[in-house]
Write a protein that holds these residues in place. Structure first.
Motif, PDB file in Angstrom:
ATOM      1  N   LYS A  71     -17.742 115.865  74.469  1.00 46.82           N
ATOM      2  CA  LYS A  71     -18.791 114.876  74.208  1.00 46.82           C
ATOM      3  C   LYS A  71     -18.709 113.704  75.185  1.00 46.82           C
ATOM      4  O   LYS A  71     -19.733 113.164  75.621  1.00 46.82           O
ATOM      5  N   GLN A  72     -17.505 113.318  75.506  1.00 45.91           N
ATOM      6  CA  GLN A  72     -17.299 112.227  76.450  1.00 45.91           C
ATOM      7  C   GLN A  72     -17.842 112.594  77.826  1.00 45.91           C
ATOM      8  O   GLN A  72     -18.543 111.806  78.474  1.00 45.91           O
ATOM      9  N   HIS A  91     -23.955 101.604  73.846  1.00 43.83           N
ATOM     10  CA  HIS A  91     -23.173 102.627  73.158  1.00 43.83           C
ATOM     11  C   HIS A  91     -21.883 102.027  72.625  1.00 43.83           C
ATOM     12  O   HIS A  91     -21.533 100.878  72.932  1.00 43.83           O
ATOM     13  N   ASP A  92     -21.178 102.822  71.837  1.00 44.00           N
ATOM     14  CA  ASP A  92     -19.882 102.405  71.307  1.00 44.00           C
ATOM     15  C   ASP A  92     -18.826 102.598  72.386  1.00 44.00           C
ATOM     16  O   ASP A  92     -18.757 103.658  73.017  1.00 44.00           O
ATOM     17  N   ASN A  95     -16.205 105.376  71.233  1.00 39.30           N
ATOM     18  CA  ASN A  95     -16.829 106.694  71.082  1.00 39.30           C
ATOM     19  C   ASN A  95     -18.115 106.682  71.898  1.00 39.30           C
ATOM     20  O   ASN A  95     -19.201 106.431  71.368  1.00 39.30           O
ATOM     21  N   GLU A  97     -20.122 108.682  73.107  1.00 39.07           N
ATOM     22  CA  GLU A  97     -21.273 109.525  72.789  1.00 39.07           C
ATOM     23  C   GLU A  97     -22.169 108.917  71.717  1.00 39.07           C
ATOM     24  O   GLU A  97     -23.301 109.383  71.515  1.00 39.07           O
ATOM     25  N   THR A  98     -21.688 107.865  71.051  1.00 36.21           N
ATOM     26  CA  THR A  98     -22.500 107.172  70.048  1.00 36.21           C
ATOM     27  C   THR A  98     -23.409 106.169  70.750  1.00 36.21           C
ATOM     28  O   THR A  98     -22.985 105.086  71.145  1.00 36.21           O
ATOM     29  N   TYR A 100     -26.594 103.729  70.664  1.00 34.67           N
ATOM     30  CA  TYR A 100     -27.401 102.985  69.698  1.00 34.67           C
ATOM     31  C   TYR A 100     -28.843 102.819  70.162  1.00 34.67           C
ATOM     32  O   TYR A 100     -29.768 102.888  69.355  1.00 34.67           O
ATOM     33  N   THR A 135     -16.896  96.304  64.943  1.00 34.13           N
ATOM     34  CA  THR A 135     -17.817  97.354  65.412  1.00 34.13           C
ATOM     35  C   THR A 135     -18.828  96.779  66.387  1.00 34.13           C
ATOM     36  O   THR A 135     -19.125  97.388  67.424  1.00 34.13           O
TER      37      THR A 135
END
Length: 397
Positions: A71-72, A91-92, A95, A97-98, A100, A135
């Motif tokens: 995913k990375q 993004h995060d 992580n 791949e998260t 926003y 977060t």
């Protein structure tokens, strides 16, 4: 000639001790100096990584995506092939791949306007998702790189075949020549805020033991001389770490630091080190993502025609090396380029500002590049200069 700046991602990945924030959107380098993409182009060739069985640490799976990093790697594939520099993603940080939100800059002109929009969108996301402070603080902006990757592939055509030859002679896997995409987007004028320089972004303390740097000449900025050193450094990294994912990560993070982590956490699994809560504190964002970026550029360049459609290389520079028999002023070198300062710089990026800006002479025995069609003219000019200097010395005696 068109000016083009290096990848923001590439600049951020220069060092785990980068002095600027992950949200910087302005490239921290001197702009690229190069011909437009439609000038002096030739047919692009997909990379051929065959016949390397006896190369250091090589196997058919040596450069497969490590399990747990899929995913990375895909995130960075999208950054290099989907989003252009007129947009980016929030993004995060932990992580990646998260994602926003995608941010569009096409109607914004200044870096200040872009940064303001990024900050505003981050606040809106935090409120909408009711994020707690930790977060929210992990939100990071990443500028798209699609157009820069296309340009980097074009510019790589000037050097990549010679770079592959250097790595093959060193018995180092030729896939590793593609680290130059991550480091500098093949911008020969790339200069980082922390001192790294050239397409391989080599730090001064790394180059000095190899006598690469003098007041007048900085071979870190010579694409092929720097490639020779990069091959040596990667070979040393592998000898220490016995794994190409770790050795490549060590190119960014420092091999000693990576070795310490593998010993402390008793693993050579890069994915595990990246995901481990304790060990990731030793990794900056750049180091955690460096190998994933390398995997991504391997994928995107290998399949460039599928990602970008029409792909072309620049022709190699029509140059010939000349070892100066006597010291020469830069203004005299430029005469062999018909007064074209930018072309002289592209051919000789290893000459420092003391030479190009402050008028210091290029030292005797320095190797410079001149246009092939001016090589004989340069030789005649140098011969006249030598005779003149000899006559002056005779009169003095």
């Amino acid at each position: 000639m068109k000016l083009m700046s290096v990848s923001v991602l590439s600049v951020f990945l220069l060092s785990s001790t980068a002095a600027y924030s992950a949200d910087d959107i302005a490239a921290q380098v001197v702009p690229q100096v190069a011909a437009p993409l439609n000038a002096d182009s030739r047919i692009w060739r997909a990379p051929d990584f065959k016949n390397q069985k006896d190369f250091l640490g090589y196997s058919d799976t040596a450069f497969a995506v490590p399990k747990g990093m899929e995913k990375q790697v895909q995130f960075w594939v999208d950054i290099y092939s989907k989003y252009t520099t007129s947009q980016g993603v929030i993004h995060d940080m932990d992580n990646v791949e998260t994602i926003y939100e995608v941010v569009d800059f096409k109607d914004l002109k200044t870096d200040r306007e872009k940064q303001k929009k990024i900050d505003t969108v981050k606040k809106e996301i935090a409120i909408r998702l009711k994020m707690d402070k930790p977060t929210a603080e992990r939100m990071r902006f990443q500028l798209g790189q699609k157009d820069r990757m296309q340009a980097a592939i074009f510019y790589s055509g000037r050097y990549i075949e010679d770079m592959e030859k250097i790595f093959r002679e060193a018995k180092v896997p030729t896939e590793l020549t593609r680290l130059a995409f991550v480091e500098s987007s093949f911008n020969i004028m790339a200069r980082s805020k922390v001192g790294a320089s050239g397409i391989w972004q080599i730090m001064p303390y790394t180059a000095r033991p190899y006598k690469m740097i003098s007041a007048s000449v900085d071979k870190r900025n010579h694409p092929l001389e720097a490639t020779k050193l990069a091959a040596k450094l990667l070979r040393q990294n592998y000898s220490m770490l016995e794994s190409w994912p770790l050795a490549v990560t060590g190119y960014n993070h420092g091999p000693t630091g990576v070795k310490k982590m593998t010993s402390e956490y008793k693993t050579k699994d890069l994915a595990h080190l990246i995901e481990n809560v304790d060990s990731r504190r030793s990794f900056g964002f750049a180091s955690r993502n460096f190998y994933a970026c390398f995997m991504a550029v391997l994928e995107v360049e290998k399949n460039a025609s599928a990602y970008f459609g029409s792909v072309v290389w620049s022709k190699p520079l029509d140059s010939q090396d000349l070892k100066l028999p006597t010291a020469v002023k830069y203004k005299d070198l430029v005469k062999w380029f018909d007064g074209d300062l930018e072309k002289a710089q592209v051919f000789n990026p290893h000459l420092t500002a003391l030479v190009t800006k402050r008028g210091y002479a290029i030292p005797k025995y320095t190797v410079v590049s001149v246009p092939k069609d001016k090589y004989n003219i340069a030789l005649i000019s140098l011969a006249h200069r030598e005779r003149s200097i000899a006559a002056d010395e005779k009169r003095t005696r």
